[in-house]
Design a protein around this motif. Structure first.
Motif, PDB file in Angstrom:
ATOM      1  N   GLY A 196     -60.467  56.205 112.169  1.00 53.32           N
ATOM      2  CA  GLY A 196     -60.608  57.020 113.367  1.00 53.32           C
ATOM      3  C   GLY A 196     -60.885  56.209 114.620  1.00 53.32           C
ATOM      4  N   ILE A 197     -61.246  56.927 115.686  1.00 47.40           N
ATOM      5  CA  ILE A 197     -61.589  56.333 116.983  1.00 47.40           C
ATOM      6  C   ILE A 197     -63.079  56.527 117.200  1.00 47.40           C
ATOM      7  N   PHE A 198     -63.769  55.457 117.528  1.00 47.34           N
ATOM      8  CA  PHE A 198     -65.218  55.490 117.674  1.00 47.34           C
ATOM      9  C   PHE A 198     -65.595  55.103 119.098  1.00 47.34           C
ATOM     10  N   ASP A 199     -66.461  55.903 119.704  1.00 47.13           N
ATOM     11  CA  ASP A 199     -66.863  55.717 121.101  1.00 47.13           C
ATOM     12  C   ASP A 199     -68.173  54.950 121.194  1.00 47.13           C
ATOM     13  N   PHE A 200     -68.183  53.977 122.104  1.00 48.74           N
ATOM     14  CA  PHE A 200     -69.385  53.212 122.387  1.00 48.74           C
ATOM     15  C   PHE A 200     -69.564  53.129 123.900  1.00 48.74           C
ATOM     16  N   ASP A 201     -70.602  52.476 124.342  1.00 45.75           N
ATOM     17  CA  ASP A 201     -70.880  52.382 125.768  1.00 45.75           C
ATOM     18  C   ASP A 201     -69.901  51.422 126.439  1.00 45.75           C
ATOM     19  N   GLY A 202     -68.876  51.976 127.101  1.00 44.49           N
ATOM     20  CA  GLY A 202     -67.927  51.148 127.840  1.00 44.49           C
ATOM     21  C   GLY A 202     -66.692  50.723 127.076  1.00 44.49           C
ATOM     22  N   PHE A 203     -66.548  51.127 125.816  1.00 47.88           N
ATOM     23  CA  PHE A 203     -65.363  50.769 125.037  1.00 47.88           C
ATOM     24  C   PHE A 203     -65.236  51.685 123.830  1.00 47.88           C
ATOM     25  N   GLN A 204     -64.073  51.645 123.203  1.00 51.72           N
ATOM     26  CA  GLN A 204     -63.816  52.355 121.950  1.00 51.72           C
ATOM     27  C   GLN A 204     -63.262  51.365 120.931  1.00 51.72           C
ATOM     28  N   ILE A 205     -63.361  51.739 119.663  1.00 47.43           N
ATOM     29  CA  ILE A 205     -62.701  51.006 118.590  1.00 47.43           C
ATOM     30  C   ILE A 205     -61.846  51.982 117.817  1.00 47.43           C
ATOM     31  N   HIS A 206     -60.563  51.662 117.682  1.00 48.26           N
ATOM     32  CA  HIS A 206     -59.605  52.512 116.983  1.00 48.26           C
ATOM     33  C   HIS A 206     -59.172  51.797 115.708  1.00 48.26           C
ATOM     34  N   ILE A 207     -59.561  52.372 114.564  1.00 47.58           N
ATOM     35  CA  ILE A 207     -59.254  51.775 113.270  1.00 47.58           C
ATOM     36  C   ILE A 207     -58.291  52.692 112.511  1.00 47.58           C
ATOM     37  N   ARG A 256     -64.820  39.922 112.269  1.00 48.59           N
ATOM     38  CA  ARG A 256     -65.233  38.527 112.110  1.00 48.59           C
ATOM     39  C   ARG A 256     -64.939  37.711 113.368  1.00 48.59           C
ATOM     40  N   SER A 257     -63.829  37.994 114.022  1.00 52.08           N
ATOM     41  CA  SER A 257     -63.465  37.245 115.226  1.00 52.08           C
ATOM     42  C   SER A 257     -64.424  37.524 116.370  1.00 52.08           C
ATOM     43  N   VAL A 258     -64.831  38.779 116.516  1.00 56.20           N
ATOM     44  CA  VAL A 258     -65.814  39.097 117.558  1.00 56.20           C
ATOM     45  C   VAL A 258     -67.128  38.386 117.260  1.00 56.20           C
ATOM     46  N   ARG A 259     -67.538  38.371 116.012  1.00 51.51           N
ATOM     47  CA  ARG A 259     -68.770  37.648 115.648  1.00 51.51           C
ATOM     48  C   ARG A 259     -68.629  36.160 115.975  1.00 51.51           C
ATOM     49  N   LYS A 260     -67.441  35.611 115.776  1.00 49.76           N
ATOM     50  CA  LYS A 260     -67.185  34.189 116.037  1.00 49.76           C
ATOM     51  C   LYS A 260     -67.381  33.856 117.517  1.00 49.76           C
ATOM     52  N   VAL A 261     -66.808  34.655 118.399  1.00 51.98           N
ATOM     53  CA  VAL A 261     -66.925  34.329 119.825  1.00 51.98           C
ATOM     54  C   VAL A 261     -68.288  34.713 120.377  1.00 51.98           C
ATOM     55  N   ARG A 262     -68.992  35.618 119.715  1.00 56.80           N
ATOM     56  CA  ARG A 262     -70.346  35.959 120.158  1.00 56.80           C
ATOM     57  C   ARG A 262     -71.254  34.734 120.141  1.00 56.80           C
ATOM     58  N   GLN A 263     -70.974  33.786 119.271  1.00 60.07           N
ATOM     59  CA  GLN A 263     -71.835  32.614 119.142  1.00 60.07           C
ATOM     60  C   GLN A 263     -71.654  31.621 120.288  1.00 60.07           C
ATOM     61  N   LEU A 264     -70.609  31.775 121.090  1.00 61.17           N
ATOM     62  CA  LEU A 264     -70.320  30.811 122.149  1.00 61.17           C
ATOM     63  C   LEU A 264     -71.211  31.034 123.365  1.00 61.17           C
ATOM     64  N   ASP A 284     -72.928  39.703 127.959  1.00 59.58           N
ATOM     65  CA  ASP A 284     -73.416  40.316 126.724  1.00 59.58           C
ATOM     66  C   ASP A 284     -72.415  41.278 126.095  1.00 59.58           C
ATOM     67  N   PHE A 285     -71.220  41.383 126.680  1.00 56.98           N
ATOM     68  CA  PHE A 285     -70.247  42.346 126.155  1.00 56.98           C
ATOM     69  C   PHE A 285     -69.831  41.997 124.734  1.00 56.98           C
ATOM     70  N   ALA A 286     -69.654  40.718 124.446  1.00 54.71           N
ATOM     71  CA  ALA A 286     -69.281  40.321 123.088  1.00 54.71           C
ATOM     72  C   ALA A 286     -70.343  40.741 122.076  1.00 54.71           C
ATOM     73  N   ALA A 287     -71.603  40.607 122.445  1.00 56.22           N
ATOM     74  CA  ALA A 287     -72.680  41.010 121.538  1.00 56.22           C
ATOM     75  C   ALA A 287     -72.647  42.515 121.303  1.00 56.22           C
ATOM     76  N   ARG A 288     -72.380  43.287 122.349  1.00 57.08           N
ATOM     77  CA  ARG A 288     -72.318  44.744 122.207  1.00 57.08           C
ATOM     78  C   ARG A 288     -71.165  45.163 121.302  1.00 57.08           C
ATOM     79  N   VAL A 289     -70.013  44.508 121.479  1.00 57.98           N
ATOM     80  CA  VAL A 289     -68.868  44.840 120.632  1.00 57.98           C
ATOM     81  C   VAL A 289     -69.123  44.390 119.196  1.00 57.98           C
ATOM     82  N   ASP A 290     -69.737  43.243 119.034  1.00 60.51           N
ATOM     83  CA  ASP A 290     -70.074  42.767 117.692  1.00 60.51           C
ATOM     84  C   ASP A 290     -71.013  43.738 116.996  1.00 60.51           C
ATOM     85  N   ASP A 291     -72.028  44.196 117.697  1.00 57.93           N
ATOM     86  CA  ASP A 291     -72.959  45.166 117.101  1.00 57.93           C
ATOM     87  C   ASP A 291     -72.224  46.438 116.678  1.00 57.93           C
TER      88      ASP A 291
END
Length: 255
Positions: A244-255, A196-204, A221-228
């Motif tokens: 788990g850990i999920f790989d994306f273009d230029g970053f990962q998300i570890h949940i 939700r926080s990433v979606r919040k700052v994507r709007q700025l 556009d990095f915030a939009a990519r992370v939000d997606d």
């Protein structure tokens, strides 16, 4: 020896990144100078004198405000008279830090590092001196002809905040956005709130994203990519710790 530990990079004529590139965390702090005072966003690891670096860049009175109260962002708070954190994490800076000292020192020394002369990791302590100002969502910090807004962005931690300067299009993103592994897997994190926080700052309307770690500047556009990415994980019902850990273009998300 500050000169060999810190790297100072001008962002514009009144804004500086103060980085610690020799450590594996590669943290960035940011100094914003107005006409009447300065704002330091985050204070680094605390293994060298952040105060001396700040005062070599400005003679203005300063406020040191942290994006969140994790050990790698609060280390230099003791160098400053005026300090601030979001109210949700004030107790962490007053003797109730959520990790034991040995765990913090293990993180500090997790990878080989030549620390500044005179620093001993065995003596490292988490800052416990409290703060004199509590932040909340929507607060505006007036530096004198320069205003910075506090945006509460929980998820990585309960009181995590970004700092947004609308006039210059600058978003100081802390650990919400950076080119590395975005962590939401330990007890004080909340994956759904992070999304939700990433979606919040994507709007700025943002021209430059300035992160808390690693690569110094991110494209707008990095915030939009992370939000997606977060929304894709939500659609798969994966916003649960242990997913788990999920790989994306230029970053990962570890949940």
């Amino acid at each position: 020896m500050n000169e060999s530990w810190f790297a100072v990079t001008p962002i514009d004529g009144e804004t500086f990144a103060i980085s610690e590139p020799l450590h594996w965390e590669e943290p960035h702090s940011y100094l914003l100078c107005g006409e009447s005072r300065a704002l330091l966003i985050d204070t680094g690891l605390g293994v060298a004198d952040m105060g001396a670096v700040v005062r070599s860049l400005t003679s203005l009175p300063e406020l040191a405000a942290v994006t969140h109260a994790h050990w790698d962002h609060i280390g230099g708070l003791g160098c400053f008279e005026h300090t601030a954190v979001h109210h949700a994490e004030a107790s962490w800076l007053s003797g109730h830090f959520p990790l034991p000292p040995q765990a913090v020192r293990a993180n500090l020394t997790a990878r080989p590092c030549t620390f500044p002369h005179g620093f001993c990791p065995d003596d490292y302590r988490v800052y416990e001196g409290g703060v004199d100002h509590l932040l909340k969502d929507g607060d505006v910090i007036d530096l004198g002809n320069r205003q910075v807004r506090v945006i509460h962005t929980p998820g990585h931690s309960p009181g995590h905040c970004c700092f947004y300067e609308e006039a210059r299009g600058l978003l100081f993103a802390g650990d919400l956005l950076y080119a590395g592994c975005l962590d939401a897997f330990y007890p004080t994190t909340d994956p759904a709130a992070f999304a939700r926080s990433v979606r919040k700052v994507r709007q700025l309307p943002v021209q430059r994203i300035l992160p808390g770690h690693h690569r110094l500047e991110l494209p707008p556009d990095f915030a939009a990519r992370v939000d997606d990415a977060w929304q894709g994980l939500a659609d798969r019902d994966l916003l649960r710790q242990g997913s788990g850990i999920f790989d994306f273009d230029g970053f990962q998300i570890h949940i």
